[in-house]
Design an enzyme around this catalytic site. Sequence first.
Site, PDB file in Angstrom:
ATOM      1  N   THR A 131      -0.756  19.526  62.391  1.00  0.00           N
ATOM      2  CA  THR A 131       0.019  18.323  62.056  1.00  0.00           C
ATOM      3  C   THR A 131       0.332  17.503  63.303  1.00  0.00           C
ATOM      4  OG1 THR A 131       1.007  19.358  60.110  1.00  0.00           O
ATOM      5  CG2 THR A 131       2.197  17.505  61.071  1.00  0.00           C
ATOM      6  N   SER A 184      -3.714  14.005  54.231  1.00  0.00           N
ATOM      7  CA  SER A 184      -2.816  15.042  54.716  1.00  0.00           C
ATOM      8  C   SER A 184      -3.462  15.641  55.953  1.00  0.00           C
ATOM      9  CB  SER A 184      -2.621  16.123  53.643  1.00  0.00           C
ATOM     10  OG  SER A 184      -2.074  17.310  54.199  1.00  0.00           O
ATOM     11  N   THR A 185      -2.651  16.218  56.813  1.00  0.00           N
ATOM     12  CA  THR A 185      -3.231  16.981  57.922  1.00  0.00           C
ATOM     13  C   THR A 185      -4.220  18.011  57.397  1.00  0.00           C
ATOM     14  OG1 THR A 185      -1.301  16.722  59.365  1.00  0.00           O
ATOM     15  CG2 THR A 185      -2.704  18.640  59.762  1.00  0.00           C
ATOM     16  N   ASN A 186      -3.919  18.524  56.197  1.00  0.00           N
ATOM     17  CA  ASN A 186      -4.686  19.646  55.679  1.00  0.00           C
ATOM     18  C   ASN A 186      -6.094  19.290  55.223  1.00  0.00           C
ATOM     19  OD1 ASN A 186      -2.246  20.820  56.152  1.00  0.00           O
ATOM     20  ND2 ASN A 186      -1.706  21.112  54.012  1.00  0.00           N
ATOM     21  N   THR A 200     -39.424  50.533  79.219  1.00  0.00           N
ATOM     22  CA  THR A 200     -38.526  50.843  78.112  1.00  0.00           C
ATOM     23  C   THR A 200     -37.553  51.903  78.598  1.00  0.00           C
ATOM     24  OG1 THR A 200     -40.070  52.513  77.257  1.00  0.00           O
ATOM     25  CG2 THR A 200     -40.222  50.307  76.323  1.00  0.00           C
ATOM     26  N   SER A 251     -21.865  37.767 100.754  1.00  0.00           N
ATOM     27  CA  SER A 251     -20.834  38.719 101.144  1.00  0.00           C
ATOM     28  C   SER A 251     -20.053  38.208 102.343  1.00  0.00           C
ATOM     29  CB  SER A 251     -21.468  40.068 101.482  1.00  0.00           C
ATOM     30  OG  SER A 251     -20.501  40.967 101.977  1.00  0.00           O
ATOM     31  N   SER A 252     -18.763  38.553 102.348  1.00  0.00           N
ATOM     32  CA  SER A 252     -17.927  38.214 103.501  1.00  0.00           C
ATOM     33  C   SER A 252     -18.011  39.276 104.587  1.00  0.00           C
ATOM     34  CB  SER A 252     -16.464  38.069 103.052  1.00  0.00           C
ATOM     35  OG  SER A 252     -15.997  39.300 102.516  1.00  0.00           O
ATOM     36  N   LYS A 307     -26.782  39.124 102.999  1.00  0.00           N
ATOM     37  CA  LYS A 307     -26.818  39.499 101.583  1.00  0.00           C
ATOM     38  C   LYS A 307     -26.746  38.243 100.710  1.00  0.00           C
ATOM     39  CE  LYS A 307     -24.815  43.018  98.527  1.00  0.00           C
ATOM     40  NZ  LYS A 307     -24.456  42.255  97.323  1.00  0.00           N
TER      41      LYS A 307
END
Length: 467
Positions: free
Chosen positions: A101, A140-142, A187, A318-319, A324
């Site tokens: 609403t 209506s909102t509905n 697989t 990477s830090s 990497k």
Amino acid sequence: MTTRTEHDLLGAREIPDRVYWGIHTLRAVENFPITGQTISEYGDLITAFAIIKQAAALANRDLGLLDPVLCDAICHACDLLREGHYHGEFVVDVIQGGAGTSTNMNANEVIANLALEHLGRQKGDYAFLHPNEHVNLSQSTNDVYPSALRLATWFGIWRLQLSMQALKEAFAAKADEFRDVLKMGRTQLQDAVPMTLGQEFQTYAVMLGEDILRLSEAGNLMMEINLGATAIGTGINSHPDYAGKACDHLRQLTALDFVTAPNLVEATQDCGAFVQVSGVLKRVAVKLSKTCNDLRLLSSGPRAGLNEINLPPRQAGSSIMPGKVNPVIPEVVNQVAFEVIGNDVTVSFAAEAGQLQLNAFEPVIAYSLFRSLKHLAAACDTLREHCVVGITANREHLREMVTRSIGLVTALSPYLGYELSTDIAAEAHASGASVHDIVLARGLMNPEELERVLQPESLTRPRKREA
């Protein structure tokens, strides 16, 4: 700051005169500080509301219920919203109580005040053009909110399909590029039989194509609307011909095949179509995530992994570990998939939780669907632009792995028999020798015959066995 006074059931409030929303919107802003994301961030929903309100106004005009001058002003306001103007006036949180609403009233108030301004009137001059009496006439909102949600969802599905189609074409292009690259299929993460890298990538294109079709089927469900149902589906306070005329105008405004639901009481309370769409989005997410899992696995390494393909390097990984590079693009797509799967759970619970003639939880359904649609489209675009188009194959490494693989023995089984082939596989595994060398050493096949059996054309597609 100048203000204007507006009234509702609970009393009077001062509204900043510069804004186009009114008292109902103000109370909703105060009541629902939930996500911090307002309707203004969901342009498709605003556009859908504008189209629905325009169709309603035109239907009411046709039935002699709305003055043509007021109808024109309302349509002008709706056109402005459809063009992308004034979306910042939709300030209600996307998650809200009241079955939508607050969103409907936000739209009614903005459209009313834009229309008043177009007519040379002051904002808030509701005695002349009222958010409820005129903009919300026969509605209506509905019935408005679910109908707008269906149209907005269709917009999102269409946009997602475009992104998926582009990603499909990118995978198909790679499949063509890699059509002659021999590799080992697997697989359960164990060596299986040879295939081409092109066949592997074509699979990803086919999976996307299948899901584009499933999205089309789900999108068709969005074409059945309950506009004209008003409060619970009985059509109270609407003209007997209103639902049909409103749907006709909606078709004309959108060029989409909207139809009025055959039973409006059912359509007003049933959220099954949204569950279906959400389920398809989950399917897309699951399969897209599986594809990204494969890309991460195939590119693992570079020295201690499979190292079959190379993903474009996007950033330092990477830090602490110099040099990497991580598969960050597939990783972010995986995370989008996890979110979509969670959103599907939310949609399922919200659809189940409705009671009797209305589901009050459609706002969280909308929030979940829109995020899934938007993020999946962005994920497909990101995966295509920053990953798939730049993938390369380590061709020599792939061929060497085929040559060394014990899985080659499967191709010999029709010629040597299962038991003897099993014995060759066991010796190859124990000694480290190749299947090719063991067969020749035992004198089981001559070199020309063995080469013919093990040529790529024989290994990667059905082929009649030569006598």
